[in-house]
Scaffold this active site. Structure first.
Site, PDB file in Angstrom:
ATOM      1  N   VAL A  69       1.412 -21.292 -19.338  1.00  0.00           N
ATOM      2  CA  VAL A  69       2.826 -20.920 -19.208  1.00  0.00           C
ATOM      3  C   VAL A  69       3.692 -22.168 -19.363  1.00  0.00           C
ATOM      4  CG1 VAL A  69       4.566 -19.996 -17.620  1.00  0.00           C
ATOM      5  CG2 VAL A  69       2.302 -18.938 -17.754  1.00  0.00           C
ATOM      6  N   GLY A 120       9.577 -21.219  16.361  1.00  0.00           N
ATOM      7  CA  GLY A 120       8.816 -21.977  17.344  1.00  0.00           C
ATOM      8  C   GLY A 120       8.500 -23.357  16.783  1.00  0.00           C
ATOM      9  N   ARG A 124      -0.820 -18.507  -2.780  1.00  0.00           N
ATOM     10  CA  ARG A 124       0.101 -18.732  -1.667  1.00  0.00           C
ATOM     11  C   ARG A 124      -0.159 -20.094  -1.027  1.00  0.00           C
ATOM     12  NH1 ARG A 124       2.950 -14.452  -0.208  1.00  0.00           N
ATOM     13  NH2 ARG A 124       3.075 -14.998   1.990  1.00  0.00           N
ATOM     14  N   ALA A 136      -3.130 -12.973 -12.785  1.00  0.00           N
ATOM     15  CA  ALA A 136      -3.823 -11.678 -12.697  1.00  0.00           C
ATOM     16  C   ALA A 136      -4.755 -11.677 -11.497  1.00  0.00           C
ATOM     17  CB  ALA A 136      -4.601 -11.406 -13.981  1.00  0.00           C
ATOM     18  N   LYS A 184       0.836  -1.213   0.000  1.00  0.00           N
ATOM     19  CA  LYS A 184       0.000   0.000   0.000  1.00  0.00           C
ATOM     20  C   LYS A 184       0.864   1.254   0.000  1.00  0.00           C
ATOM     21  CE  LYS A 184      -2.435  -2.749  -0.462  1.00  0.00           C
ATOM     22  NZ  LYS A 184      -2.491  -4.211  -0.382  1.00  0.00           N
ATOM     23  N   HIS A 233     -23.564  15.175   2.365  1.00  0.00           N
ATOM     24  CA  HIS A 233     -23.414  15.685   1.004  1.00  0.00           C
ATOM     25  C   HIS A 233     -22.354  16.779   0.981  1.00  0.00           C
ATOM     26  CE1 HIS A 233     -24.369  16.931  -3.054  1.00  0.00           C
ATOM     27  NE2 HIS A 233     -24.353  18.192  -2.612  1.00  0.00           N
ATOM     28  N   GLU A 246      -2.399 -14.694 -17.443  1.00  0.00           N
ATOM     29  CA  GLU A 246      -3.343 -15.345 -16.517  1.00  0.00           C
ATOM     30  C   GLU A 246      -3.811 -16.669 -17.115  1.00  0.00           C
ATOM     31  OE1 GLU A 246      -4.831 -15.021 -13.425  1.00  0.00           O
ATOM     32  OE2 GLU A 246      -6.036 -16.749 -14.015  1.00  0.00           O
TER      33      GLU A 246
HETATM   34  P1  FAD Z   1       1.583 -14.054   8.382  1.00  0.00           P
HETATM   35  O1  FAD Z   1       1.315 -12.618   8.252  1.00  0.00           O
HETATM   36  O2  FAD Z   1       2.197 -14.755   7.233  1.00  0.00           O
HETATM   37  O3  FAD Z   1       2.520 -14.213   9.653  1.00  0.00           O
HETATM   38  C1  FAD Z   1       3.077 -15.427  10.018  1.00  0.00           C
HETATM   39  C2  FAD Z   1       4.299 -15.157  10.870  1.00  0.00           C
HETATM   40  O4  FAD Z   1       4.701 -16.373  11.461  1.00  0.00           O
HETATM   41  C3  FAD Z   1       5.501 -14.639  10.097  1.00  0.00           C
HETATM   42  O5  FAD Z   1       6.084 -13.560  10.777  1.00  0.00           O
HETATM   43  C4  FAD Z   1       6.449 -15.827  10.076  1.00  0.00           C
HETATM   44  O6  FAD Z   1       7.821 -15.451  10.070  1.00  0.00           O
HETATM   45  C5  FAD Z   1       6.103 -16.489  11.388  1.00  0.00           C
HETATM   46  N1  FAD Z   1       6.423 -17.914  11.471  1.00  0.00           N
HETATM   47  C6  FAD Z   1       6.104 -18.895  10.596  1.00  0.00           C
HETATM   48  N2  FAD Z   1       6.500 -20.089  11.065  1.00  0.00           N
HETATM   49  C7  FAD Z   1       7.094 -19.840  12.258  1.00  0.00           C
HETATM   50  C8  FAD Z   1       7.695 -20.663  13.225  1.00  0.00           C
HETATM   51  N3  FAD Z   1       7.722 -21.985  13.097  1.00  0.00           N
HETATM   52  N4  FAD Z   1       8.212 -20.076  14.317  1.00  0.00           N
HETATM   53  C9  FAD Z   1       8.172 -18.728  14.499  1.00  0.00           C
HETATM   54  N5  FAD Z   1       7.597 -17.916  13.620  1.00  0.00           N
HETATM   55  C10 FAD Z   1       7.054 -18.462  12.513  1.00  0.00           C
HETATM   56  N6  FAD Z   1      -4.329  -9.007   3.157  1.00  0.00           N
HETATM   57  C11 FAD Z   1      -5.229  -8.029   3.383  1.00  0.00           C
HETATM   58  O7  FAD Z   1      -6.171  -8.255   4.146  1.00  0.00           O
HETATM   59  N7  FAD Z   1      -5.111  -6.795   2.812  1.00  0.00           N
HETATM   60  C12 FAD Z   1      -4.091  -6.495   1.970  1.00  0.00           C
HETATM   61  O8  FAD Z   1      -4.010  -5.370   1.466  1.00  0.00           O
HETATM   62  C13 FAD Z   1      -3.134  -7.502   1.694  1.00  0.00           C
HETATM   63  N8  FAD Z   1      -2.107  -7.251   0.871  1.00  0.00           N
HETATM   64  C14 FAD Z   1      -1.180  -8.227   0.639  1.00  0.00           C
HETATM   65  C15 FAD Z   1      -0.146  -7.962  -0.245  1.00  0.00           C
HETATM   66  C16 FAD Z   1       0.794  -8.930  -0.513  1.00  0.00           C
HETATM   67  C17 FAD Z   1       1.921  -8.613  -1.467  1.00  0.00           C
HETATM   68  C18 FAD Z   1       0.712 -10.194   0.136  1.00  0.00           C
HETATM   69  C19 FAD Z   1       1.739 -11.238  -0.099  1.00  0.00           C
HETATM   70  C20 FAD Z   1      -0.319 -10.472   1.006  1.00  0.00           C
HETATM   71  C21 FAD Z   1      -1.279  -9.495   1.261  1.00  0.00           C
HETATM   72  N9  FAD Z   1      -2.358  -9.740   2.107  1.00  0.00           N
HETATM   73  C22 FAD Z   1      -3.292  -8.764   2.326  1.00  0.00           C
HETATM   74  C23 FAD Z   1      -2.520 -11.038   2.780  1.00  0.00           C
HETATM   75  C24 FAD Z   1      -2.025 -10.932   4.240  1.00  0.00           C
HETATM   76  O9  FAD Z   1      -0.682 -10.505   4.230  1.00  0.00           O
HETATM   77  C25 FAD Z   1      -2.153 -12.277   4.930  1.00  0.00           C
HETATM   78  O10 FAD Z   1      -3.476 -12.759   4.795  1.00  0.00           O
HETATM   79  C26 FAD Z   1      -1.825 -12.147   6.401  1.00  0.00           C
HETATM   80  O11 FAD Z   1      -0.509 -11.674   6.575  1.00  0.00           O
HETATM   81  C27 FAD Z   1      -1.980 -13.487   7.119  1.00  0.00           C
HETATM   82  O12 FAD Z   1      -1.684 -13.317   8.453  1.00  0.00           O
HETATM   83  P2  FAD Z   1      -1.136 -14.528   9.348  1.00  0.00           P
HETATM   84  O13 FAD Z   1      -0.978 -13.951  10.717  1.00  0.00           O
HETATM   85  O14 FAD Z   1      -1.979 -15.710   9.159  1.00  0.00           O
HETATM   86  O15 FAD Z   1       0.292 -14.893   8.741  1.00  0.00           O
HETATM   87  P1  NAI Z   2      -4.583 -14.898  -6.213  1.00  0.00           P
HETATM   88  O1  NAI Z   2      -5.203 -16.178  -5.803  1.00  0.00           O
HETATM   89  O2  NAI Z   2      -5.266 -13.629  -5.904  1.00  0.00           O
HETATM   90  O3  NAI Z   2      -4.367 -14.909  -7.785  1.00  0.00           O
HETATM   91  C1  NAI Z   2      -3.603 -15.874  -8.431  1.00  0.00           C
HETATM   92  C2  NAI Z   2      -3.933 -15.845  -9.913  1.00  0.00           C
HETATM   93  O4  NAI Z   2      -2.968 -16.632 -10.591  1.00  0.00           O
HETATM   94  C3  NAI Z   2      -5.291 -16.431 -10.231  1.00  0.00           C
HETATM   95  O5  NAI Z   2      -5.998 -15.565 -11.085  1.00  0.00           O
HETATM   96  C4  NAI Z   2      -4.962 -17.761 -10.883  1.00  0.00           C
HETATM   97  O6  NAI Z   2      -5.920 -18.167 -11.835  1.00  0.00           O
HETATM   98  C5  NAI Z   2      -3.634 -17.448 -11.529  1.00  0.00           C
HETATM   99  N1  NAI Z   2      -2.782 -18.616 -11.766  1.00  0.00           N
HETATM  100  C6  NAI Z   2      -2.557 -19.653 -10.936  1.00  0.00           C
HETATM  101  N2  NAI Z   2      -1.664 -20.515 -11.484  1.00  0.00           N
HETATM  102  C7  NAI Z   2      -1.315 -19.988 -12.695  1.00  0.00           C
HETATM  103  C8  NAI Z   2      -0.424 -20.385 -13.727  1.00  0.00           C
HETATM  104  N3  NAI Z   2       0.298 -21.499 -13.623  1.00  0.00           N
HETATM  105  N4  NAI Z   2      -0.329 -19.618 -14.832  1.00  0.00           N
HETATM  106  C9  NAI Z   2      -1.045 -18.461 -14.949  1.00  0.00           C
HETATM  107  N5  NAI Z   2      -1.905 -18.035 -13.996  1.00  0.00           N
HETATM  108  C10 NAI Z   2      -2.031 -18.780 -12.881  1.00  0.00           C
HETATM  109  O7  NAI Z   2      -3.101 -14.948  -5.615  1.00  0.00           O
HETATM  110  P2  NAI Z   2      -1.998 -13.829  -5.432  1.00  0.00           P
HETATM  111  O8  NAI Z   2      -2.229 -12.666  -6.310  1.00  0.00           O
HETATM  112  O9  NAI Z   2      -0.713 -14.564  -5.497  1.00  0.00           O
HETATM  113  O10 NAI Z   2      -2.244 -13.361  -3.956  1.00  0.00           O
HETATM  114  C11 NAI Z   2      -2.253 -14.318  -2.902  1.00  0.00           C
HETATM  115  C12 NAI Z   2      -3.231 -13.943  -1.862  1.00  0.00           C
HETATM  116  O11 NAI Z   2      -2.725 -12.883  -1.070  1.00  0.00           O
HETATM  117  C13 NAI Z   2      -4.560 -13.422  -2.387  1.00  0.00           C
HETATM  118  O12 NAI Z   2      -5.422 -14.451  -2.751  1.00  0.00           O
HETATM  119  C14 NAI Z   2      -5.064 -12.690  -1.190  1.00  0.00           C
HETATM  120  O13 NAI Z   2      -5.646 -13.608  -0.311  1.00  0.00           O
HETATM  121  C15 NAI Z   2      -3.802 -12.122  -0.580  1.00  0.00           C
HETATM  122  N6  NAI Z   2      -3.646 -10.725  -1.009  1.00  0.00           N
HETATM  123  C16 NAI Z   2      -4.595  -9.825  -0.637  1.00  0.00           C
HETATM  124  C17 NAI Z   2      -4.512  -8.513  -1.027  1.00  0.00           C
HETATM  125  C18 NAI Z   2      -5.594  -7.583  -0.647  1.00  0.00           C
HETATM  126  O14 NAI Z   2      -6.393  -7.937   0.191  1.00  0.00           O
HETATM  127  N7  NAI Z   2      -5.652  -6.393  -1.237  1.00  0.00           N
HETATM  128  C19 NAI Z   2      -3.385  -8.022  -1.814  1.00  0.00           C
HETATM  129  C20 NAI Z   2      -2.464  -9.074  -2.194  1.00  0.00           C
HETATM  130  C21 NAI Z   2      -2.599 -10.350  -1.764  1.00  0.00           C
END
Ligand code: FAD
Ligand code: NAI
Length: 473
Positions: free
Chosen positions: A245, A123, A280, A189, A59, A452, A211
């Site tokens: 791909v 952990g 993921r 995508a 963000k 408004h 995609e």
């Molecule tokens: P995580 O945030 O993954 O935290 C897990 C933690 O556990 C990590 O710090 C890791 O190091 C630690 N850990 C793992 N195993 C161990 C172990 N054995 N011992 C000690 N520590 C350990 N979600 C949204 O809602 N809004 C968004 O805008 C958004 N944007 C995103 C953008 C990107 C690029 C990505 C990748 C994800 C995004 N997400 C977003 C998804 C969001 O980040 C995850 O859903 C969220 O972080 C999940 O939280 P969690 O606590 O389950 O795990």
């Molecule tokens: P995603 O599930 O959103 O999208 C993955 C895309 O890749 C799908 O459209 C799928 O059809 C495509 N795909 C899968 N395998 C493929 C292949 N072999 N070739 C071509 N296309 C393929 O997953 P993304 O973008 O990796 O994000 C992971 C997760 O992280 C999201 O699902 C979401 O839960 C979280 N996230 C949330 C955000 C938010 O809340 N704003 C921002 C970023 C991530």
């Protein structure tokens, strides 16, 4: 020395884990949290994926790149012009890192405030013992009456194409690209593909997204997905659907991706960097799940019931490592609910009202059912839609793209879904979430006074549209 015993040990300090730890401490439990994330200096960096390489840094970059885009393309409409506009990518990344650090430090403060003991390191389960569990917390051995697993998820790689974070980037590398690539490729995508694709396109990269599925944003309401596809294309994102791909090769020059397009034609995409964002995978690496017999499903997610209980007594799991949407706020809600259940209360998460937001421009946000889901389920519904084009505040903002759409039960008028594409959709969706939590009807929203001029008037008008009585369109 005796082993330190805690009422609750939380493994993972992301949004699921740190919130669970704080809530459990608020409820009077003696709590520890173990997290292994390291910052660039090897120190702790609480907040997990969300804070370090997810929600927060993405963000920050979306905001910086949007300012740049506005200055280059939109400010002139307001009579504001500037010569010699430049982007200092290194400074933009440093600001992003600073935002991340503020969030890391904020959680350290919250742990101190709530008396949560923090262990930096991995952990893992050592043994089930005395009705509880013995765990390794970095180099120490500690004991817990109850354990909450919140170990999150990792980026999925293409089979046989590991991330090198130099040319083939996960979300981590995608947030660290040191200068704008001339050509950027993305596989997938989905949410990350669109958000990160937007960042680097705004900064000048030529972006191609490949995609696999034939439909764009399949989980999103079709009318929103259609509008989004139109706008993103106009912005210059080249999104190719229905591709397959093939071989991915890296060289000093960059990456070449062999693929077949939707018509079955063999093609090659040559790019400087490739972001792979194809979903993921739940993370249980090094947790010692097998040592205690913790049950995982075929995807590697920890198996839990509706209350986030695992197959082991006193062991709970939340967030990305279990079923359900991989969203930070879903992880947080589960964290609170589990802490309350451990305290004998009745924590609850309503999956029907978990909102989704894609932080592109325009933003996309929704809650509840899509029109295609209602059709598939045979639910009789009414739809109402209102365009931002007819909203005074949107005109003043200079951002009239998109609309608000309401879906309500045909008989009872209960709101079943709300879908927004447009300015500040991420904020507007909250009203819909509240309304749905209270089982409001579309008419309830239509009868509420909205300020408004505000974008929220489009929400009220979309509710009015259900009965075909919009006032401003
Ligand atoms: P995580 O945030 O993954 O935290 C897990 C933690 O556990 C990590 O710090 C890791 O190091 C630690 N850990 C793992 N195993 C161990 C172990 N054995 N011992 C000690 N520590 C350990 N979600 C949204 O809602 N809004 C968004 O805008 C958004 N944007 C995103 C953008 C990107 C690029 C990505 C990748 C994800 C995004 N997400 C977003 C998804 C969001 O980040 C995850 O859903 C969220 O972080 C999940 O939280 P969690 O606590 O389950 O795990
Ligand atoms: P995603 O599930 O959103 O999208 C993955 C895309 O890749 C799908 O459209 C799928 O059809 C495509 N795909 C899968 N395998 C493929 C292949 N072999 N070739 C071509 N296309 C393929 O997953 P993304 O973008 O990796 O994000 C992971 C997760 O992280 C999201 O699902 C979401 O839960 C979280 N996230 C949330 C955000 C938010 O809340 N704003 C921002 C970023 C991530």
């Amino acid at each position: 020395m005796s082993t330190k015993l805690f009422d609750v040990v939380v493994i993972g300090g992301g949004p699921g884990g740190y919130i669970a730890a704080i809530r459990a401490a608020q409820l009077g439990m003696n709590v520890a949290c173990i997290d292994e994330w390291k910052n660039d200096k090897g120190g702790p960096a609480l907040g997990g994926t969300c804070t370090n390489v997810g929600c927060i840094p993405s963000k920050a970059l979306l905001q910086s790149s949007e300012h740049y885009e506005h200055l280059n393309h939109h400010f002139a409409d307001h009579g504001i012009t500037a010569d010699n506009v430049k982007i200092d990518v290194a400074k933009m990344l440093a600001r992003k890192d600073q935002v991340v650090k503020q969030n890391n430090d904020g959680i350290v403060y919250l742990f101190k405030k709530n008396k949560v003991t923090f262990f930096h390191g991995r952990g893992s389960f050592v043994a089930a013992k005395d009705g509880g569990y013995e765990l390794k917390a970095g180099e120490e051995v500690i004991a817990a009456k109850q354990v909450v697993i919140a170990t999150g998820s990792n980026a999925r790689a293409l089979p046989g194409v590991p991330f090198d974070e130099e040319h083939i980037l996960s979300n981590d590398g995608a947030l660290r690209v040191g200068s704008t690539p001339k050509k950027l490729g993305l596989i997938g995508a989905g949410v990350i593909g669109l958000e990160m694709g937007s960042v680097w396109r705004r900064l000048g990269a030529e972006v191609t997204v490949l995609e696999g599925l034939p439909a764009f944003l399949g989980a999103v309401d079709e009318s929103v997905a259609k509008e989004a596809a139109k706008v993103f294309k106009k912005q210059g994102l080249d999104i190719q659907l229905g591709v397959k791909v093939g071989e991915v090769k890296t060289s000093k020059k960059g990456v070449s991706v062999a693929y077949t397009d939707a018509k079955g034609e063999a093609k090659t995409l040559e790019v400087d960097k490739l972001i792979v964002s194809i979903g993921r995978v739940p993370n249980t690496i090094g947790l010692g799940a097998d040592v205690v017999g913790l049950k995982l499903d075929e995807r590697g997610a920890i198996v839990v019931d509706d209350d986030c209980k695992t197959n082991l007594p006193g062991v709970w799991a939340i967030g990305d490592v279990v079923r359900g949407p991989m969203l930070a706020h879903k992880a947080e809600e589960e964290g609170v609910a589990v802490a309350e259940r451990m305290a004998g209360q009745h924590g609850h998460v309503n999956f029907n009202t978990v909102p989704w937001v894609i932080y592109t421009s325009p933003e996309i946000a929704w809650v509840g059912k899509t029109e295609q889901q209602l059709k598939a389920e045979g639910v009789a519904y009414k739809a109402g839609q209102f365009p931002f084009l007819a909203n005074g505040r949107a005109r003043a903002l200079g951002d009239t793209t998109g609309f608000v759409k309401f879906l309500a039960d045909a008989k009872t008028d209960e709101i079943l879904g709300v879908h927004i594409i447009g300015p500040f959709a991420s904020e507007l969706i909250s009203e819909a979430v509240v309304a749905m939590e209270f089982k409001a009807s579309a008419e309830d929203i239509a009868r509420i006074c909205h300020a408004h001029p505000s974008l929220s008037e489009a929400t009220k008008e979309a509710a009015l549209a259900i009965d075909k009585r919009t006032l401003n369109f």
